[in-house]
Scaffold this active site. Structure first.
Site, PDB file in Angstrom:
ATOM      1  N   CYS A 162      39.452  30.486  43.908  1.00 21.59           N
ATOM      2  CA  CYS A 162      40.215  31.220  42.899  1.00 21.59           C
ATOM      3  C   CYS A 162      41.255  32.123  43.566  1.00 21.59           C
ATOM      4  CB  CYS A 162      39.286  32.054  42.028  1.00 21.59           C
ATOM      5  SG  CYS A 162      40.160  32.973  40.746  1.00 21.59           S
ATOM      6  N   GLN A 164      28.142  29.271  39.061  1.00 20.29           N
ATOM      7  CA  GLN A 164      29.178  29.622  40.040  1.00 20.29           C
ATOM      8  C   GLN A 164      29.187  31.121  40.274  1.00 20.29           C
ATOM      9  OE1 GLN A 164      33.588  29.835  39.679  1.00 20.29           O
ATOM     10  NE2 GLN A 164      33.557  28.104  41.104  1.00 20.29           N
ATOM     11  N   HIS A 213      40.128  21.988  44.874  1.00 19.37           N
ATOM     12  CA  HIS A 213      41.255  22.119  43.946  1.00 19.37           C
ATOM     13  C   HIS A 213      42.519  21.859  44.748  1.00 19.37           C
ATOM     14  CE1 HIS A 213      43.131  23.830  40.223  1.00 19.37           C
ATOM     15  NE2 HIS A 213      44.148  23.859  41.065  1.00 19.37           N
ATOM     16  N   MET A 218      35.463  28.030  34.338  1.00 17.24           N
ATOM     17  CA  MET A 218      36.646  28.677  33.762  1.00 17.24           C
ATOM     18  C   MET A 218      36.256  30.029  33.205  1.00 17.24           C
ATOM     19  SD  MET A 218      38.528  25.556  31.732  1.00 17.24           S
ATOM     20  CE  MET A 218      37.005  24.756  31.186  1.00 17.24           C
ATOM     21  N   VAL A 219      36.936  31.059  33.656  1.00 17.43           N
ATOM     22  CA  VAL A 219      36.660  32.415  33.195  1.00 17.43           C
ATOM     23  C   VAL A 219      36.855  32.507  31.684  1.00 17.43           C
ATOM     24  CG1 VAL A 219      37.407  34.823  33.329  1.00 17.43           C
ATOM     25  CG2 VAL A 219      37.271  33.435  35.403  1.00 17.43           C
ATOM     26  N   GLY A 272      42.019  19.788  39.593  1.00 11.75           N
ATOM     27  CA  GLY A 272      43.423  20.201  39.550  1.00 11.75           C
ATOM     28  C   GLY A 272      44.350  19.209  38.885  1.00 11.75           C
ATOM     29  N   ALA A 313      39.185  21.139  34.130  1.00  9.97           N
ATOM     30  CA  ALA A 313      39.231  22.487  33.572  1.00  9.97           C
ATOM     31  C   ALA A 313      40.048  22.482  32.287  1.00  9.97           C
ATOM     32  CB  ALA A 313      39.809  23.472  34.593  1.00  9.97           C
TER      33      ALA A 313
END
Length: 474
Positions: free
Chosen positions: A114, A85, A159, A17-18, A191, A218
């Site tokens: 993404c 990642q 995902h 996760m950014v 997801g 996530a």
């Protein structure tokens, strides 16, 4: 490569996760029961410019960019379970970055899912799904997975949404299931946070619904990382405190810390606690919001002690010329100087006596730990301490000390023979003391006079009032 050390079957993983998947969140997820943790997507172009640095103060390995920003920080606790990642659209760059980090991570993941513009506009993320030459891909999802498997990957995370779908759309468990049936490598289902996974028990249900070997979480983990606990969820504020402890311990950037805490608060971000967290600008202020002031203070002291010990043992105490700057390994200790006396004041006073230009200070801040280092220019020569300080003021004082010692000017430390400056300050102190005493005496006299006047006025008023009453009675 490193992937052989890690199994991807029957695991629960923290998804990449950014801005969220930094070291504090990864360690927290491991504490709560996650088997594998992914870092946030890191772009190959930026990572390829980094240098690997062993951080002995934090006991971490840092990958530091040319501008001194820490792009990726990891530690021994997660070494066997962290997946790096990468965002890439170039096989050669991807290989270079892989070789850079391979000794410090358990596996390397290429982001091909993404859909955000910051990823796809560079040909990365979901953009790779339409470029078969770069990923060994076919058009159909299942065929694509089968071809990727032939490349030799250890696992495939899926995902369950299309490129143009977003988290608000339902996850397609049937697509994940189709991929899982078509390949022999483990498939990791992702997801399900929106409507399927809210507790630990839900993780197994999601796994069964998708037929996957493992599950990756996530947002469910971002909101409350204790979702990985088999014993059940913990209160949110406790989770926030545990996260903050890791952020403090590993010197996480305050803005990133604040962002993650606000994501945990969700709809409570406008609560009193949420507003206090949002208003905070430093980890110290965030610690105050969550009642961890003492933990922050103790940790900072421990880190500073370790930092000082490492610096003093590795740097010379005698003057060294570094790039035209005279440097020494010195620190400013306030207790070593009398009240109202500092090295900067001594240097300024000395420059005036010598009829020289006043000292000029230039200070820089180091991004990775926000420490300060100052350079003072005196008579066209530059001086600075090779040790970094915790504040701009202390850094300037340290630079002044280097200049004074190199020039042989007494620093006026406690125990030194009183210099002209110290004597001057003592005289000023005595003069100021006498002036203050005179001022207090004058105020006291003025108060007495005012009180006497007020008493006299009251007597006049009382007498006048009495006479008026007697006339009225007549």
């Amino acid at each position: 490569m490193a992937a052989v050390r890690l199994t991807f079957r029957n695991i629960n993983a923290l998804a990449p996760m950014v801005r969220v998947g930094t070291l504090p969140m990864r360690l927290l997820a491991l504490d709560y029961g996650a088997d594998v943790v992914y870092c946030e997507e890191l772009i190959d172009i930026k990572m390829a410019q980094c240098r690997r640095v062993v951080n002995d103060v934090l006991d971490t390995v840092d990958f530091v960019a040319p501008d001194d920003r820490v792009m990726f920080r990891t530690c021994r606790k997660e070494k066997e379970r962290v997946v790096f990642q990468m965002g890439t659209a170039d096989p050669d760059r991807a290989l270079a970055v892989g070789r850079l980090v391979e000794m410090d991570v358990a596996a390397i993941d290429v982001n091909m899912g993404c859909p955000k513009e910051y990823s796809t506009k560079g040909g990365m993320g979901a953009a790779l799904l339409s470029d078969p030459d770069k990923i060994e891909a076919l058009e159909e999802t299942v065929a694509l997975a089968q071809r990727i498997e032939k490349v030799g990957v250890a696992a495939i995370a899926v995902h369950g949404r299309f490129k143009d779908e977003r988290p608000r759309h339902p996850v397609h468990c049937d697509y994940i299931q189709a991929v899982a049936r078509a390949v022999s490598v483990p498939v990791i289902a992702n997801g399900g946070s929106l409507d399927l996974v809210k507790t630990y028990e839900d993780i197994e249900e999601f796994r069964c619904a998708t037929g996957a070997a493992s599950v990756m979480l996530a947002r469910a983990a971002m909101w409350n990382a204790s979702v990985f606990r088999s014993q059940g969820l913990l209160p949110l504020e406790r989770v926030m405190q545990e996260y903050l402890k890791y952020a403090i311990r590993y010197d996480n950037h305050a803005f990133n810390t604040k962002y993650c805490l606000c994501q945990m608060l969700r709809d409570k971000v406008e609560s009193p606690l949420g507003k206090q967290v949002q208003a905070a600008q430093t980890n110290a202020e965030i610690s105050e919001a969550l009642g961890l002031q003492e933990f922050y203070r103790q940790t900072e002291e421990q880190l500073q002690t370790r930092r000082d010990a490492l610096q003093s043992s590795s740097l010379p105490s005698s003057p060294v010329v570094d790039g035209g700057v005279i440097t020494m390994a010195v620190k400013f200790e306030r207790r070593e100087y009398p009240p109202q006396i500092t090295p900067k004041m001594v240097l300024l006073e000395w420059s005036r006596k010598q009829r020289m230009e006043q000292p000029l200070y230039e200070t820089v801040q180091r991004p990775q730990d926000r420490a300060f280092q100052s350079t003072v220019t005196m008579d066209e020569k530059k001086y600075r301490s090779s040790l970094w300080e915790k504040s701009k003021k202390f850094a300037e004082q340290a630079a002044a000390i280097v200049c004074l010692r190199f020039l042989g000017v007494p620093e006026c430390r406690v125990g030194d023979k009183d210099s002209d400056l110290v004597c001057k300050r003592k005289r000023e102190s005595r003069t100021n003391g006498r002036a203050e005493e005179e001022r207090r005496k004058k105020l006291h006299v003025a108060d007495d006079v005012l009180q006497e006047l007020e008493t006299s006025e009251q007597r006049v008023v009382m007498k006048t009032g009495s006479e008026t009453s007697e006339r009225s009675a007549d």
